[in-house]
Scaffold this active site. Structure first.
Site, PDB file in Angstrom:
ATOM      1  N   ASP A 194       0.365  -1.275  -0.029  1.00 30.49           N
ATOM      2  CA  ASP A 194       0.488   0.292   0.007  1.00 30.49           C
ATOM      3  C   ASP A 194       0.929   1.262   0.469  1.00 30.49           C
ATOM      4  O   ASP A 194       1.705   1.931   0.809  1.00 30.49           O
ATOM      5  CB  ASP A 194      -0.651   0.043   1.339  1.00 30.49           C
ATOM      6  CG  ASP A 194      -2.011   1.115   1.091  1.00 30.49           C
ATOM      7  OD1 ASP A 194      -2.883   1.094   0.457  1.00 30.49           O
ATOM      8  OD2 ASP A 194      -1.751   2.255   2.738  1.00 30.49           O
ATOM      9  N   TYR A 207       2.964   9.656   0.804  1.00 31.90           N
ATOM     10  CA  TYR A 207       3.594   9.055   1.451  1.00 31.90           C
ATOM     11  C   TYR A 207       5.325   9.574   1.077  1.00 31.90           C
ATOM     12  O   TYR A 207       5.579   9.840   0.418  1.00 31.90           O
ATOM     13  CB  TYR A 207       3.855   7.838   1.733  1.00 31.90           C
ATOM     14  CG  TYR A 207       2.687   7.196   1.721  1.00 31.90           C
ATOM     15  CD1 TYR A 207       1.417   7.880   2.368  1.00 31.90           C
ATOM     16  CD2 TYR A 207       2.218   5.863   1.296  1.00 31.90           C
ATOM     17  CE1 TYR A 207       0.773   7.566   3.076  1.00 31.90           C
ATOM     18  CE2 TYR A 207       0.618   5.523   1.830  1.00 31.90           C
ATOM     19  CZ  TYR A 207      -0.200   5.690   2.923  1.00 31.90           C
ATOM     20  OH  TYR A 207      -1.096   5.524   3.033  1.00 31.90           O
ATOM     21  N   ASN A 259     -11.359   6.877   2.888  1.00 36.56           N
ATOM     22  CA  ASN A 259     -11.743   7.626   3.810  1.00 36.56           C
ATOM     23  C   ASN A 259     -13.168   8.396   3.242  1.00 36.56           C
ATOM     24  O   ASN A 259     -12.782   9.515   4.060  1.00 36.56           O
ATOM     25  CB  ASN A 259     -10.205   9.385   4.269  1.00 36.56           C
ATOM     26  CG  ASN A 259      -9.384   8.354   4.601  1.00 36.56           C
ATOM     27  OD1 ASN A 259      -9.492   8.078   5.995  1.00 36.56           O
ATOM     28  ND2 ASN A 259      -8.083   8.903   4.322  1.00 36.56           N
ATOM     29  N   SER A 319      -4.353   1.961   9.951  1.00 36.61           N
ATOM     30  CA  SER A 319      -3.829   2.516  11.350  1.00 36.61           C
ATOM     31  C   SER A 319      -4.707   1.202  12.130  1.00 36.61           C
ATOM     32  O   SER A 319      -5.660   1.484  13.354  1.00 36.61           O
ATOM     33  CB  SER A 319      -4.084   3.597  11.846  1.00 36.61           C
ATOM     34  OG  SER A 319      -2.747   4.728  12.026  1.00 36.61           O
ATOM     35  N   LEU A 374      -3.180  -0.682  14.010  1.00 35.49           N
ATOM     36  CA  LEU A 374      -2.900  -0.319  15.871  1.00 35.49           C
ATOM     37  C   LEU A 374      -3.241   0.991  16.569  1.00 35.49           C
ATOM     38  O   LEU A 374      -2.728   1.684  17.161  1.00 35.49           O
ATOM     39  CB  LEU A 374      -1.440  -1.553  15.985  1.00 35.49           C
ATOM     40  CG  LEU A 374      -0.813  -2.342  15.022  1.00 35.49           C
ATOM     41  CD1 LEU A 374       0.113  -2.622  14.901  1.00 35.49           C
ATOM     42  CD2 LEU A 374      -2.048  -3.281  15.887  1.00 35.49           C
ATOM     43  N   GLY A 380      -1.989   4.188  14.821  1.00 37.46           N
ATOM     44  CA  GLY A 380      -0.487   4.455  14.865  1.00 37.46           C
ATOM     45  C   GLY A 380      -0.114   4.503  15.668  1.00 37.46           C
ATOM     46  O   GLY A 380       0.756   4.636  16.735  1.00 37.46           O
ATOM     47  N   GLY A 400       1.942  -1.112   9.280  1.00 36.85           N
ATOM     48  CA  GLY A 400       3.083  -0.360   8.366  1.00 36.85           C
ATOM     49  C   GLY A 400       3.774  -0.182   9.139  1.00 36.85           C
ATOM     50  O   GLY A 400       3.537   0.112  11.028  1.00 36.85           O
TER      51      GLY A 400
END
Length: 294
Positions: free
Chosen positions: A49, A54, A158, A209, A211, A213, A258
């Site tokens: 991803d 980024y 989003n 996210s 986790l 963040g 990530g």
């Protein structure tokens, strides 16, 4: 590893490797990036991803320097566009904004293809809802990218249900996913209709996210106390339990994980070893809420 079909000819690994921190690593060499991808492939994780923004618009190029033709054949690449931030190639922008114009989307895709040194993007997402979006222009631009062969499938990130239906109403190509924030730390989508909207349509959501963040890994709360207890009981780490909680949902959520740490990457698949019963799911959910369910 389990795979999820997004279209008749495109499937993703159930866990996705998120590369938003790729440029933050002290070592961005091609060999090190290949080691991260190899650690994913060893577990059956084939989906990567990305997004144009980024790493200050640098992460795609870092990936492109590592991709070989053989490696490209083994992975699916997701990327996103529409955020214009005053950094990197958009340093001249006066203000951060969104751009879902045909011109910007096409230019972003061409740049992504060039930087990653690939001929086709497996999945392109509109990164953020644009309040100035002309849904007909944006929809036509996405349709054209699919028909041109530059992009295999398209989706969003989003978006709320009303944003989704507006864009989809102007398109011939079906939107195949919505990448939204989902975790024990950010669980609103489980009750505000966002997840139900996708589940009703058999559209697998991607979860960014998962986790929280990093909050689920670093904080000490009533929730992390439960996570640690379950992790100890089942011989896994805290992250595996948190991800297993998402995997247990019938909407076929694809967590986007990530990290730049090879050891953590190698442990992604631990989540599949967790026995997530209904009672355990609600125990974790109750701890996340801070109270029992009504």
């Amino acid at each position: 590893m389990e795979r999820i079909d997004l279209t008749d000819d495109l499937s993703f690994s159930r866990i996705v490797y998120g590369m938003w921190r790729l440029g933050d690593d002290a070592d961005t060499s091609a060999d090190h990036v290949r080691n991260k991808i190899a650690a994913c492939l060893d577990q059956g994780i084939t989906t990567l991803d990305q997004a144009d923004i980024y790493g200050g618009y640098m992460a795609e190029e870092i990936l492109g320097q590592a991709l070989t033709p053989e490696l490209r054949r083994q992975v699916e690449i997701v990327t996103k566009c529409d955020i214009v931030a005053p950094v990197g190639r958009h340093s001249g922008a006066r203000v951060k904004h969104y751009d879902t114009s045909r011109r910007h989307i096409r230019a972003s895709v061409d740049q992504s293809l060039r930087l990653m040194k690939i001929d086709e993007i497996d999945l392109l997402l509109i990164h953020r809802p644009d309040p100035l979006m002309d849904h007909r222009e944006t929809g036509e631009a996405l349709d054209d990218l699919v028909s041109s062969g530059k992009v295999r499938a398209v989706g969003v990130s989003n978006f709320r249900p009303h944003d989704w239906t507006l864009l989809q109403s102007a398109m011939q190509t079906p939107l195949v996913t919505n990448q939204i924030e989902l975790s024990l730390h950010a669980h609103q989508a489980f009750t505000n209709g966002d997840l139900a909207f996708l589940q009703e349509r058999d559209i697998p959501p991607m979860a960014w996210s998962p986790l929280g963040g990093g909050a689920l890994m670093t904080s000490n709360t009533a929730l992390t106390t439960v996570l640690d207890r379950v992790a100890a009981e089942q011989g896994v780490d805290r992250a595996a339990v948190a991800v297993a909680w998402l995997l247990a949902h019938p909407a076929n959520i694809l967590p986007v994980m990530g990290t730049n740490t090879l050891e953590r990457i190698r442990g992604f698949a631990q989540a599949f070893a967790v026995a997530m019963t209904r009672e355990l799911w609600f125990e974790l959910y109750s701890a996340a809420l801070g109270h029992e369910v009504p």
